[in-house]
Design an enzyme around this catalytic site. Sequence first.
Site, PDB file in Angstrom:
ATOM      1  CE  LYS A  93      -4.074  -2.083   2.129  1.00  0.00           C
ATOM      2  NZ  LYS A  93      -3.546  -3.322   2.754  1.00  0.00           N
TER       3      LYS A  93
HETATM    4  O1  6AU Z   1      -9.173 -11.769   5.875  1.00  0.00           O
HETATM    5  P1  6AU Z   1      -8.415 -10.927   6.871  1.00  0.00           P
HETATM    6  O2  6AU Z   1      -9.270  -9.879   7.528  1.00  0.00           O
HETATM    7  O3  6AU Z   1      -7.636 -11.737   7.859  1.00  0.00           O
HETATM    8  O4  6AU Z   1      -7.262 -10.164   6.033  1.00  0.00           O
HETATM    9  C1  6AU Z   1      -7.557  -9.237   5.024  1.00  0.00           C
HETATM   10  C2  6AU Z   1      -6.308  -8.811   4.306  1.00  0.00           C
HETATM   11  C3  6AU Z   1      -5.310  -8.047   5.165  1.00  0.00           C
HETATM   12  C4  6AU Z   1      -5.505  -6.594   4.782  1.00  0.00           C
HETATM   13  O5  6AU Z   1      -4.292  -5.860   4.791  1.00  0.00           O
HETATM   14  C5  6AU Z   1      -6.059  -6.662   3.355  1.00  0.00           C
HETATM   15  O6  6AU Z   1      -6.658  -7.934   3.222  1.00  0.00           O
HETATM   16  N1  6AU Z   1      -7.041  -5.618   3.002  1.00  0.00           N
HETATM   17  C6  6AU Z   1      -6.850  -4.786   1.886  1.00  0.00           C
HETATM   18  C7  6AU Z   1      -5.850  -5.003   0.864  1.00  0.00           C
HETATM   19  C8  6AU Z   1      -5.722  -6.264   0.210  1.00  0.00           C
HETATM   20  O7  6AU Z   1      -5.220  -4.142   0.406  1.00  0.00           O
HETATM   21  C9  6AU Z   1      -7.720  -3.718   1.643  1.00  0.00           C
HETATM   22  C10 6AU Z   1      -8.893  -3.565   2.422  1.00  0.00           C
HETATM   23  O8  6AU Z   1      -9.724  -2.714   2.168  1.00  0.00           O
HETATM   24  N2  6AU Z   1      -9.089  -4.466   3.438  1.00  0.00           N
HETATM   25  C11 6AU Z   1      -8.207  -5.470   3.740  1.00  0.00           C
HETATM   26  O9  6AU Z   1      -8.475  -6.238   4.663  1.00  0.00           O
HETATM   27  O10 6AU Z   1      -4.012  -8.492   4.796  1.00  0.00           O
END
Ligand code: 6AU
Length: 260
Positions: A93
């Site tokens: 990011k």
């Molecule tokens: O399924 P989780 O909640 O354990 O993990 C979600 C993953 C984490 C966050 O850094 C990422 O997705 N993420 C992102 C990304 C991919 O950029 C954006 C967002 O809006 N929400 C989010 O959770 O590694």
Amino acid sequence: NRLILSFEARAKLAKNPISEQLFKIMRCKQTTLCVAVDILNSTDLLNFAERVGPHICALKTHIDILEDFHPNLLQPLQEIAKSHNFLLFEDRKFADIGKTVEYQYSKGLYKISSWAPLVTVHSLMGRGVLDAIKTSEGLEKRGVFLLAEASAAGNLISDNYVKETIKMAEEYPELIAGVVCQNPLFLNNPGLIQLCPGVQMENKQDNLGQRYNSPLTVVLEKGADIAVVGRGITQSSDPACAAERYKKMLWDAYLQRIES
Ligand code: 6AU
């Protein structure tokens, strides 16, 4: 409308080499699952990658959360990615001035540009970030997922920010692989991939503002092409089995979507 086109057709419309490769991997392995491997230990990371590898199209890392990071980790990680045919995706990011991003992307301890063909970028700081990613040293083929919407409750992203982010993504077709978002945006641009995090079957939220949708909802209602699943798999007692379950649900939903 990208939602009803097959990945095979969309691979031909992709202008970024990594998104083209990703479409082909998805089709060939029949998976739209990207696992977020938010794990703090390098050995665990490698073991995990090996186990979920057969079921994923991409492995999303936060390399800076490893407590024992050493550059020696990167070669075996790349070998696992190659042997199971998935892409390494560093969710850094980037959100700074272009010059700083150039250093963060290609220098320092992690040298992200040398091993991760995919990275995430915030649109917040403008086009300089994308110019930096485009011109930095590193892997010849690279793709960016631009963050347009967030799964976090109470985030400050406005409708106009979303609109301008999509516009920015479309201005860099050779660099942008897709967009991180929660809704079916850019329907007229089937070469771009929608990546949707915040996917889980067990919970609707965590205690720090994360919000979840089910695999079916994100694919059929929210327009997700790739779904990011983290704790839904990493905290399961059998991650490989959980990954296979998510893969199947997501793929069935995709088939249902393109056949409708
Ligand atoms: O399924 P989780 O909640 O354990 O993990 C979600 C993953 C984490 C966050 O850094 C990422 O997705 N993420 C992102 C990304 C991919 O950029 C954006 C967002 O809006 N929400 C989010 O959770 O590694």
